[in-house]
Design a protein around this motif. Structure first.
Motif, PDB file in Angstrom:
ATOM      1  N   THR A   1       0.588  -0.836   0.415  1.00  0.00           N
ATOM      2  CA  THR A   1       0.116  -0.271  -0.304  1.00  0.00           C
ATOM      3  C   THR A   1       1.224   1.804   0.297  1.00  0.00           C
ATOM      4  N   ALA A   2       0.601   1.691  -0.829  1.00  0.00           N
ATOM      5  CA  ALA A   2       1.709   3.360  -0.713  1.00  0.00           C
ATOM      6  C   ALA A   2       0.798   4.389  -0.463  1.00  0.00           C
ATOM      7  N   LEU A   3       2.361   4.811   0.716  1.00  0.00           N
ATOM      8  CA  LEU A   3       0.891   5.963   2.057  1.00  0.00           C
ATOM      9  C   LEU A   3       2.071   7.512   1.175  1.00  0.00           C
ATOM     10  N   SER A   4       3.162   7.324   1.043  1.00  0.00           N
ATOM     11  CA  SER A   4       3.624   9.282   0.400  1.00  0.00           C
ATOM     12  C   SER A   4       4.968   8.674  -0.636  1.00  0.00           C
ATOM     13  N   ALA A   5       5.143   9.787  -1.471  1.00  0.00           N
ATOM     14  CA  ALA A   5       6.133   9.861  -2.231  1.00  0.00           C
ATOM     15  C   ALA A   5       7.608   9.642  -1.897  1.00  0.00           C
ATOM     16  N   GLY A   6       7.674   8.969  -2.091  1.00  0.00           N
ATOM     17  CA  GLY A   6       9.365   8.593  -2.181  1.00  0.00           C
ATOM     18  C   GLY A   6       9.404   7.176  -1.929  1.00  0.00           C
ATOM     19  N   SER A   7      10.189   6.537  -2.112  1.00  0.00           N
ATOM     20  CA  SER A   7      11.114   5.130  -2.364  1.00  0.00           C
ATOM     21  C   SER A   7      11.597   3.984  -1.525  1.00  0.00           C
ATOM     22  N   ALA A   8      10.755   2.020  -1.675  1.00  0.00           N
ATOM     23  CA  ALA A   8      10.632   1.740  -0.599  1.00  0.00           C
ATOM     24  C   ALA A   8      11.549   0.626  -0.723  1.00  0.00           C
ATOM     25  N   ALA A   9      12.234  -0.002  -0.126  1.00  0.00           N
ATOM     26  CA  ALA A   9      12.708  -1.669  -0.128  1.00  0.00           C
ATOM     27  C   ALA A   9      11.457  -2.671   0.676  1.00  0.00           C
ATOM     28  N   VAL A  10      10.795  -3.528  -0.914  1.00  0.00           N
ATOM     29  CA  VAL A  10       9.933  -4.300  -0.203  1.00  0.00           C
ATOM     30  C   VAL A  10      10.523  -5.911  -0.053  1.00  0.00           C
ATOM     31  N   ILE A  11      11.044  -6.624   1.810  1.00  0.00           N
ATOM     32  CA  ILE A  11      11.462  -7.451   1.841  1.00  0.00           C
ATOM     33  C   ILE A  11      10.722  -8.504   1.925  1.00  0.00           C
ATOM     34  N   ALA A  12      10.843  -9.423   1.439  1.00  0.00           N
ATOM     35  CA  ALA A  12      10.138 -10.609   1.248  1.00  0.00           C
ATOM     36  C   ALA A  12      11.721 -12.169   1.933  1.00  0.00           C
ATOM     37  N   THR A  13      11.634 -13.247   2.970  1.00  0.00           N
ATOM     38  CA  THR A  13      12.231 -13.536   3.573  1.00  0.00           C
ATOM     39  C   THR A  13      11.960 -15.102   4.095  1.00  0.00           C
TER      40      THR A  13
END
Length: 375
Positions: A94-106
């Motif tokens: 779910t996108a909340l605000s402008a920017g970048s994020a790394a989503v990690i699956a482990t």
């Protein structure tokens, strides 16, 4: 001479064979061993661009050292920047605000990452179709509305903008009744949506190898039709041609879909005219504006929407709009068309049952009439 082993020896041999079989069986069972451990995790897609308040489903595949997919393994999701985007236990971002994020699956100590970019919708241009809308942004092309015509790879409707997939950069898009077409920065035309047959949920290249500077999409009665304009002013059309809306001198095609004559390949508009603009109507005709400012139309003419002074008879090739007016802009609607003269006056022609010609009447006309000026 045959020597038989004593009974006691034969018993020992039998025991040895039985013991060996048991050992082999035991070794065979142990060779399968415990379940193989996770050696890799692959997140799909590897990257995604979302708008604020939109979502994107990610998936992760776990494999062992031999590349065999492992199912039922524990999987944990984590966002590296929860202020920009969050992710739940199923991988839904779910996108909340402008920017970048790394989503990690482990899984079992092995991880993979998806790069998520979140932006705000700043639309440079917008186009509305039958029940969907598309907009061009600096971050790409986005569509919303009825499913199957949004270009996002699904047939699911969306009440918020979703990104058109394929990594293409469009500088112009036009939405029709059931489909959308766009022209990339290199001039290549692509279309998606319900054109004929199964829906194209992602952009598909228009065959023929043409390079267009603009594209327009019509429709609303049968499959959509579309037209493209080359940099040299030549017009090509494709799609539904049952009423001659492709302008190639025919009302038929080798291709038939549900009783409709279609051409999946662009065909040249007859007449040798050099156009500066094209407008495919939401009904079953098309109009174009030549470089000199003269308007021409072709296709269905039930309500006089070709503007040539007659009604009823369709035209399979472009006919001049009557009156000798020179236009700077042109637009077609359902069964009517309008143009803005070089002096800024507006003239319309065709169906007028709801007063759409703006001349103070509800009378259809096959020639341009001036839109009434406000008092």
């Amino acid at each position: 001479m045959k020597l038989d082993a004593p009974r006691s020896v034969r018993g020992c041999l039998a025991l040895a064979v039985l013991t060996a079989a048991t050992v082999l069986s035991s070794c065979s069972d142990q060779s399968s061993g415990p379940a193989a451990g996770a050696a890799s995790v692959a997140v799909t897609p590897e990257s995604a661009t979302l708008l604020v308040q939109t979502t994107r489903q990610l998936t992760a595949t776990v494999r062992d050292a031999n590349g065999t997919e492992l199912t039922g393994r524990p999987l944990a999701w984590k966002s590296g920047n929860v202020a920009v985007a969050t992710v739940d236990a199923s991988g839904l971002v779910t996108a909340l605000s402008a920017g970048s994020a790394a989503v990690i699956a482990t899984s079992e100590g092995v991880s993979d990452t998806a790069a998520i970019t979140v932006g705000t919708l700043s639309v440079g241009s917008v186009t509305a179709g039958g029940s969907h809308t598309c907009g061009l942004t600096a971050a790409g092309t986005y569509c919303w509305g009825s499913g199957g015509r949004l270009g996002d790879g699904s047939t699911t409707p969306s009440s918020v903008p979703v990104a058109v997939t394929g990594g293409l950069t469009f500088y112009a898009v036009t939405a029709g009744a059931y489909s959308t077409c766009g022209v990339t920065t290199s001039g290549a035309p692509y279309c998606w949506g319900f054109r004929w047959g199964s829906p194209d949920s992602v952009p598909v290249a228009v065959p023929g190898g043409h390079q267009f500077s603009a594209v327009t999409v019509g429709g609303g009665f049968g499959p959509d039709h579309a037209c493209g304009l080359t940099t040299s002013g030549a017009a090509y059309c494709w799609g539904n041609n049952t009423y001659g809306e492709l302008g190639d001198g025919t009302a038929s095609s080798a291709e038939v879909y549900n009783g409709w004559y279609i051409s999946s390949v662009p065909v040249a508009v007859e007449g040798g005219l050099t156009f500066s603009a094209l407008s495919a109507s939401n009904a079953i005709n098309t109009c174009g504006l030549t470089t000199s400012g003269a308007a021409y139309c072709w296709g269905d003419n039930e309500y006089g929407q070709l503007g040539g002074g007659s009604t009823g008879s369709r035209s399979l090739v472009p006919v001049a709009v009557a009156g000798g007016l020179m236009f700077g802009r042109l637009s077609t609607g359902g069964y009517h068309g309008c143009g803005v003269t070089l002096g800024g006056l507006v003239y319309c022609w065709g169906s007028n049952s709801r007063g759409q010609l703006g001349d103070g009447t509800t009378t259809n006309t096959s020639v341009p009439v001036k839109v009434a000026e406000q008092p």
